[in-house]
Design a protein around this motif. Sequence first.
Motif, short mmCIF file in Angstrom:
data_model
loop_
_atom_site.label_atom_id
_atom_site.label_comp_id
_atom_site.label_asym_id
_atom_site.label_seq_id
_atom_site.Cartn_x
_atom_site.Cartn_y
_atom_site.Cartn_z
N THR A 69 -4.45 10.59 3.35
CA THR A 69 -4.08 9.18 3.19
C THR A 69 -2.69 9.13 2.58
O THR A 69 -2.26 10.08 1.92
N SER A 70 -1.99 8.03 2.81
CA SER A 70 -0.62 7.93 2.32
C SER A 70 -0.31 6.53 1.85
O SER A 70 -0.66 5.54 2.50
N THR A 71 0.37 6.46 0.70
CA THR A 71 0.95 5.22 0.20
C THR A 71 2.45 5.32 0.36
O THR A 71 3.08 6.23 -0.20
N GLY A 72 3.05 4.44 1.14
CA GLY A 72 4.50 4.42 1.30
C GLY A 72 5.11 3.33 0.44
O GLY A 72 4.63 2.19 0.42
N VAL A 73 6.16 3.68 -0.30
CA VAL A 73 6.84 2.75 -1.20
C VAL A 73 8.30 2.66 -0.82
O VAL A 73 8.98 3.69 -0.69
N ASP A 74 8.80 1.45 -0.65
CA ASP A 74 10.22 1.26 -0.38
C ASP A 74 10.58 -0.19 -0.73
O ASP A 74 9.70 -1.01 -0.96
N LEU A 75 11.89 -0.46 -0.76
CA LEU A 75 12.38 -1.81 -1.01
C LEU A 75 13.06 -2.39 0.22
O LEU A 75 13.29 -3.59 0.30
N ASP A 76 13.37 -1.54 1.20
CA ASP A 76 14.16 -1.96 2.36
C ASP A 76 13.31 -2.81 3.31
O ASP A 76 12.38 -2.31 3.93
N PRO A 77 13.63 -4.11 3.46
CA PRO A 77 12.79 -4.98 4.30
C PRO A 77 12.77 -4.56 5.76
O PRO A 77 11.74 -4.70 6.43
N ALA A 78 13.89 -4.06 6.28
CA ALA A 78 13.95 -3.71 7.70
C ALA A 78 13.15 -2.45 8.00
O ALA A 78 12.36 -2.41 8.94
N LEU A 79 13.36 -1.42 7.18
CA LEU A 79 12.63 -0.17 7.43
C LEU A 79 11.14 -0.36 7.20
O LEU A 79 10.31 0.22 7.92
N LEU A 80 10.78 -1.17 6.21
CA LEU A 80 9.36 -1.44 5.98
C LEU A 80 8.75 -2.25 7.12
O LEU A 80 7.56 -2.08 7.44
N THR A 81 9.54 -3.11 7.75
CA THR A 81 9.05 -3.84 8.92
C THR A 81 8.67 -2.88 10.03
O THR A 81 7.62 -3.01 10.68
N ILE A 82 9.52 -1.88 10.26
CA ILE A 82 9.22 -0.87 11.27
C ILE A 82 7.98 -0.08 10.88
O ILE A 82 7.09 0.17 11.71
N ALA A 83 7.91 0.33 9.61
CA ALA A 83 6.74 1.09 9.15
C ALA A 83 5.46 0.29 9.33
O ALA A 83 4.44 0.82 9.80
N ARG A 84 5.49 -0.99 8.96
CA ARG A 84 4.27 -1.81 9.07
C ARG A 84 3.87 -1.98 10.54
O ARG A 84 2.68 -1.97 10.86
N GLY A 85 4.84 -2.13 11.41
CA GLY A 85 4.52 -2.21 12.83
C GLY A 85 3.96 -0.91 13.36
O GLY A 85 2.96 -0.90 14.10
N HIS A 86 4.56 0.19 12.95
CA HIS A 86 4.17 1.50 13.46
C HIS A 86 2.76 1.88 13.00
O HIS A 86 1.99 2.46 13.78
N PHE A 87 2.42 1.58 11.74
CA PHE A 87 1.13 2.00 11.19
C PHE A 87 0.08 0.88 11.19
O PHE A 87 -0.98 1.03 10.57
N ALA A 88 0.37 -0.21 11.87
CA ALA A 88 -0.57 -1.33 11.90
C ALA A 88 -1.94 -0.87 12.39
O ALA A 88 -2.06 -0.16 13.39
N GLY A 89 -2.98 -1.23 11.62
CA GLY A 89 -4.34 -0.88 12.01
C GLY A 89 -4.81 0.48 11.54
O GLY A 89 -5.97 0.83 11.74
N ASP A 90 -3.91 1.26 10.90
CA ASP A 90 -4.29 2.59 10.41
C ASP A 90 -4.65 2.47 8.93
O ASP A 90 -3.78 2.31 8.07
N ASP A 91 -5.96 2.52 8.64
CA ASP A 91 -6.40 2.29 7.26
C ASP A 91 -6.12 3.49 6.34
O ASP A 91 -6.41 3.43 5.15
#
Length: 251
Positions: A69-91
């Motif tokens: 399992t992984s917790t990703g931490v960042d402040l960058d709104p653009a890169l986090l948008t990509i991360a959230r899209g990429h990992f959507a649905g992965d609990d």
Amino acid sequence: MAETTTDWQAWQDSWDRQQEWYMPDREERFRVMLDMVEALVGPTPRVLDLACGTGSITDRVLKRFPEATSTGVDLDPALLTIARGHFAGDDRVTLVTADLKDPAWVSALPHRSYDAVLTATALHWLHSPELTVLYSQIAPLVREGGVFMNADHMPDPATPRINAAERARRHAAMNRARAAGALDWADWWALAAADPVLAEPTRRRYEIYGEHADGDTPDEAWHARTLREAGFAEARTVWRSPSDALVLGLK
């Protein structure tokens, strides 16, 4: 509707290619990082992906260790948008928006303890005093027997001529790749700014960060010493290239 049709894998791949333009051995450092995770904490780690960006480390962790399992931490709104899209649905993945310069960032995490805290090509955004504080915050998050690893630019100040020659060779290769169509940092962000989904988060990330890092790049000995002072029992380099290194701290 735009978000549902965005090709997040394509953005992930594009980010990887842009980063590899700067670091052709990027996958090698990731491989060694995961080898050390497996050696020291096993194949089912709870990982904290620090300054995660698009989730490059998390992506590789989950492909190598499907039960991680992984917790990703960042402040960058653009890169986090990509991360959230990429990992959507992965609990297996939790993504957290937090500023590592804010002393309260640890309170935003879903767990108080991790087997492995991993980061790459990110903490050079911090100056050494800020990084010293961050290391002191990371140490309590790593369980006994757990690991912290930082892969970043760590030149040796004792070898200026070697450093200059290596940099000249590397930049000549980058120029050839650029002429062949490789994207650099500015090109990649220009594409993100022009994308309907990423335009607004990209605008906000420039408000936060500006153009690029203003931190510094202490050598690997500094990192190992500072990790030991922060509370790690052992710390040393486990991989290096002519310009970069991967330093590991073991609790």
